[in-house]
Write an enzyme that holds these catalytic residues in place. Structure first.
Site, mmCIF file in Angstrom:
data_model
loop_
_atom_site.group_PDB
_atom_site.id
_atom_site.type_symbol
_atom_site.label_atom_id
_atom_site.label_comp_id
_atom_site.label_asym_id
_atom_site.label_seq_id
_atom_site.Cartn_x
_atom_site.Cartn_y
_atom_site.Cartn_z
ATOM 1 N N ASP A 1 46.139 38.807 14.189
ATOM 2 C CA ASP A 1 47.483 39.349 14.017
ATOM 3 C C ASP A 1 47.538 40.363 12.870
ATOM 4 O O ASP A 1 46.527 40.664 12.224
ATOM 5 C CB ASP A 1 48.466 38.203 13.798
ATOM 6 C CG ASP A 1 49.802 38.430 14.484
ATOM 7 O OD1 ASP A 1 50.186 39.591 14.691
ATOM 8 O OD2 ASP A 1 50.480 37.427 14.805
ATOM 9 N N ASP B 1 56.509 41.448 20.402
ATOM 10 C CA ASP B 1 56.486 40.209 21.184
ATOM 11 C C ASP B 1 57.426 40.290 22.379
ATOM 12 O O ASP B 1 58.571 40.740 22.259
ATOM 13 C CB ASP B 1 56.923 39.027 20.316
ATOM 14 C CG ASP B 1 55.894 38.645 19.277
ATOM 15 O OD1 ASP B 1 54.865 39.344 19.164
ATOM 16 O OD2 ASP B 1 56.125 37.652 18.566
#
Length: 458
Positions: free
Chosen positions: A139, A195
């Site tokens: 990430d 997302d």
């Protein structure tokens, strides 16, 4: 990366020829549910539901598994959640015929404020290899948004994984389209948008991916994020119709198929969607070409530069939480200002300014939230056997009728008569032998059709 698709420096791991298939814990367990028992039960479910046999091989544990780093710099798994340690869980998952994935972050902290891997890449890559990890989602929280710095940090983990001696599928999670031109140098897949936690974000991911197809090939794929199921108890979910549309779009976009929903309470309709062998075959086609838009009435689209918790990329639940905090703060400040207006007028004015700022920030958050355009698209993807996949999708809140005329077919590379098979329903259509596909009826809010068009000579 594989010799088929490398840059000057690549991820030499021998995996990722086709888009990854599996499951991710985030939209199922979030942080509080990440335990060895839960993950082991999910492994059982993946096998018993038949998903493993269909190719869903990776069981990926997202954020919140680690709590600290030890004196040597290695990550320490949460001892309460994993009393027997991570290696024991990895071994259990492997014993069920699955592959094990884990989460890391290039920053000094993860998105959930757990320890990151910035500056510790060699130690952490060696640790993952020693544990038997097969997949790493890496990430981008608490890290620089400067492009060169991001490439350098992702490259550091790539090099550490190369040096580890274990083939680990490396999934870069930087949430931006600007990773795509460099993606194949760095990873097996790269996130190109924020997302997907609601239908509007699915739309944003699809529109972002329109211009990125040339960067995808066997060994490296654009990643528009996880598949959202329709279980209403999950932290993020779609309608069953939108679940099917997302799955069909992900198939023509050659995107990773990672189920991000409540696997153990999955609705039957979701299981049927994710278990469709004809749609999976399109996604996993060996040619490895990403599809492209061959017809659209959507307005022009330019992706934003996403940074951590920017209003347009902020997860919806974070936006809701921020709104609650800021509205409460504004109300308390305004109330205090009224009470102090005579005794401490200067303080009262400052509190009113603070209340106004809080209110203004709430407005800024929701003004920039992702929005849908009332439009339709047709995507086409060439397949190894000479056939093409054609996906029709309706993003509008009303039903629509869409076709792919001769010009649309030509843009798809289809210039001869074809037969049309319905990949979703797994049957021939009534179109017969055609040179174009007319009058496809699409319901509102995610209506879609996915066809496989085969030339008569194939």
């Amino acid at each position: 990366m594989l010799c088929l698709f490398v840059g000057p420096v690549g991820l030499d791991n021998g995996v990722g020829l086709r888009p990854a298939m599996g499951y991710n814990t985030w939209n199922d367990l979030r942080c509080e549910g990440v335990t060895a028992d839960a993950i082991d039960a999910i492994a059982v479910a993946m096998v018993e539901l038949g998903l493993a046999k269909l190719g869903y091989a990776y069981l990926n544990v997202d954020d919140c598994w680690a709590t600290a780093t030890d004196p040597s710099g290695e990550l320490v798994a949460d001892p309460a959640a994993f009393p027997d340690g991570l290696p024991a869980l990895v071994e259990s998952v492997h014993a069920r015929g699955l592959r094990f994935g884990l989460y890391g972050d290039r920053g000094w902290k993860t998105c959930a404020f757990r320890p990151g891997s910035g500056g510790l890449e060699p130690a952490h890559a060696a640790q993952f290899a020693r544990w038997g990890v097969d997949y790493l989602k890496y990430d981008s929280c608490w890290a620089s948004n400067d492009h060169d710095a991001a490439f350098e940090q992702y490259g550091a983990m790539r090099d550490a994984l190369n040096a580890s001696g274990r083939p680990v599928l490396y999934s870069l999670c930087g949430w931006n389209a600007w990773y795509a031109p460099r993606g194949a140098e760095l990873a097996n897949s790269w996130r190109i948008a924020a997302d997907c936690d609601e239908w509007a974000n699915v739309y944003v991911a699809v529109r972002t991916n329109e211009a990125l197809g040339q960067h995808a090939a066997p060994g490296g794929f654009n990643d528009p994020d996880m598949l959202l199921g329709s279980d209403p108890t999950a932290p993020a979910h779609l309608t069953p119709r939108q679940v099917q549309a997302q799955f069909s779009l992900w198939a023509v976009m050659a995107a990773p198929l990672l189920i991000g929903s409540r696997l153990r309470s999955m609705p039957a309709s979701d299981l049927a969607t994710y278990s469709n062998p004809e749609v999976i075959a399109i996604n996993q086609d060996a040619l490895g070409r990403q599809g492209e838009v061959v017809w659209s009435n959507c307005p022009p689209y330019a992706p934003r530069d996403n940074w951590w918790n920017s209003p347009w990329s902020m997860p919806r639940e974070v936006a809701v939480a921020w709104t609650s905090v800021l509205v409460t703060a504004a109300m308390l400040s305004a109330t205090s200002a009224l009470l102090l207006r005579r005794r401490a007028p200067r303080t009262a004015r400052l509190m009113l300014v603070f209340a106004a700022c809080c209110t203004g920030y709430v407005g800024w958050i929701w003004c920039h939230r992702p929005r849908l355009d009332a439009c339709q698209q047709v995507w086409a993807r060439p397949l190894e056997d000479g056939s093409h996949a054609l996906c029709f999708v309706n993003f509008a809140p009303h039903a629509a009728v869409v076709g792919c005329d001769s010009a649309c077919m030509a843009r798809a590379g289809i210039r001869s008569p074809v037969t049309v098979r319905d990949a979703v329903r797994q049957r021939a259509t009534d179109f017969g032998q055609v040179r174009q596909v007319d009058a496809v009826h699409l319901p509102a809010d995610g209506g879609s059709e996915l066809y496989r068009l085969t030339p008569l000579s194939v």
